[in-house]
Design a protein around this motif. Structure first.
Motif: not given
Length: 512
Positions: A203, A207, A256, A512
């Motif tokens: 992920f 991302t 993501s 993030s």
């Protein structure tokens, strides 16, 4: 239904040094039933007996056969039990059989040998597993979820390989309404060489890529808006290349992009709304099991069908109060404006026009501009209506905040068969889950977090914890995987939805 009996595991030698699904199934006495199942046989015919996907399918079928036994009551955990003493009573023999059975199930789910499991976890025991039935929890679902998590990346990679092997004819036979509309020979739809080695990513890793993608997409859309304002054509090939980059990112890790979709600055809502709908278009098309060509055209249409709104007065776009009747009449013309933009371009697929013209039509005839009903609305228009509504409901806009993914899910469900096509909406809602990515939830450990990923049952899997409800304070972000074996002793579950604004949280600050 399997004739398997747990008692048959009594005294079985399970302490092998390597993982062999055939040997485990032989110990359980269900190997023949598993190998001869339709699912396994079809894969053997397609790939051969030794292919890894066959082993994965055998593990899945095994749990299906053992379901009734897994969901039955087990004897309470006995911390003093050892298998090296003489077991005289029937209860002791049954306990021994259950112990070996449960450990074998752990082996099947994890893909590790029993000896390897014990080496990794010297304190391995069945205490929590034995107590699940008493707490009303399904041991079958637990093991299937464990298996799904262990094999998820491989399954994604396998499905991607298989999707590239499927041809357009097979898609036409499965999704006939769409097949009539997609111009596979369009100049826009010329396929670039396909990279069949798209490796699933984590992920966090994807991302970072997705954030850069959204930056590039924003810049591309700004450029296209400037072009049509100067009376020039859209750069359709550049737009299609961007759509393909989105599709590749979604293939590597769909969660993501589904999370990044929530990053919306109200001042640049239109550009971000277009990209958000493109992401949802990819997700929806894949949920319908469409081929790459169909996914591409839906993604392109989702990116473009609201471009006409850029021709509306900026004061209307950024207005924070309700539109007047006159303003709403002007707003409706964004469909006409969008059509004018597309008509200046060459090679625009018919499906893109259908998404544009029909995305505000409703099944009950109360939509606009034509007031079409049900079958009069193109299937692409019905798809566009669904992704447009969901993205709008879950976005921060100048005139309203996001209602949150869970409430958006519930609101759209209420409008099934009225505003939205019932069958298509059912596919979409299933694909995002009842607690979708981006949902703010309270966990049983007293922490508040945001859902980042879902498991194969479309239930929350990975949650990013950011706030302590107990201490009423922010905490350092940490991710927790729900219903994992590492949490057997202190299983964390979702207790309820939380309004993030009530505790000063925004998902966009924690992605993030």
């Amino acid at each position: 239904m399997s004739a398997f009996k747990i008692e048959s595991c009594f005294g079985a030698d399970i302490n092998v040094g390597y993982f062999d699904i055939d040997e485990i199934l032989s110990i359980l006495g269900i190997k023949e039933k598993v190998v001869n199942s339709k699912r396994v046989q079809s894969l053997i015919k397609l790939h051969g007996r030794k292919d890894r996907i066959v082993s994965v399918a055998m593990r899945q079928v095994a749990f299906d056969l053992l379901r009734s036994d897994l969901d039955s009551a087990f004897l309470p955990y006995d911390p003093y039990f050892t298998d090296d003493k003489l077991l005289n009573s029937r209860r002791e023999r049954l306990y021994d059989a259950q112990e070996r059975f449960l450990v074998l199930c752990m082996s099947i789910a994890s893909g590790r040998s029993v000896r390897s499991l014990k080496k990794l976890n010297p304190d391995l025991n069945t205490k929590e597993l034995r107590s699940k039935h008493a707490r009303g929890q399904s041991l079958f679902r637990y093991f299937r979820q464990e298996l799904n998590e262990q094999t998820r990346e491989y399954i994604l990679s396998y499905k991607d390989r298989m999707s590239h092997r499927s041809n357009a004819e097979s898609v036409k036979s499965n999704v006939s309404p769409l097949a009539e509309s997609v111009p596979l020979k369009s100049t826009v739809m010329k396929k670039e060489p396909v990279d069949t080695k798209l490796i699933p990513t984590s992920f966090d890793a994807e991302t970072a890529t997705a954030l850069k993608l959204f930056q590039d997409g924003h810049a591309l859309l700004v450029t296209q808006v400037e072009r049509f304002r100067r009376g020039e054509q859209l750069e359709m090939l550049e737009l299609m290349k961007f759509c393909r980059r989105l599709i590749e990112s979604h293939t590597r890790n769909n969660f993501s992009l589904m999370a990044i979709r929530h990053i919306k600055d109200a001042s640049t809502y239109l550009e971000q709304h277009a990209m958000g709908m493109a992401v949802l278009g990819i997700h929806f098309a894949k949920a319908m099991k469409l081929s790459r060509a169909y996914i591409e055209v839906i993604t392109l249409g989702a990116l473009l069908f609201d471009l006409g709104r850029f021709r509306l007065p900026m004061a209307m776009v950024t207005k924070s109060s309700k539109m007047t009747n006159a303003e709403f009449d002007l707003f409706r013309k964004h469909i006409q404006f969008g059509e004018q933009i597309l008509q200046k371009c060459e090679g625009v697929p018919k499906a893109v026009y259908q998404m544009l013209l029909d995305h505000h039509e409703k099944i009950d005839g109360s939509g606009y501009p034509e007031g079409k009903q049900d079958q009069e609305i193109s299937v692409y228009g019905k798809i566009a209506a669904i992704i447009d509504a969901y993205d709008a409901m879950t976005s921060e806009q100048p005139h309203k905040p996001s209602m949150g993914p869970i409430k958006a899910y519930q609101q759209m469900q209420k409008e099934s068969g009225l505003a939205f096509d019932k069958q298509l909406l059912g596919v979409f809602l299933k694909s995002i889950g009842r607690i979708p990515v981006g949902s703010c939830v309270l966990l049983s450990n007293g922490r508040v977090g945001f859902v980042l990923t879902l498991n194969k049952e479309f239930q929350p899997s990975l949650v990013r914890q950011v706030y302590s409800m107990t201490n009423k304070a922010f905490i350092e972000s940490s991710d927790i995987e729900l219903n994992k074996s590492a949490n057997l002793r202190t299983e964390v579950v979702i207790e309820k939805e939380v309004d993030p604004q009530s505790v000063g949280l925004q998902f966009i600050n924690h992605i993030s």
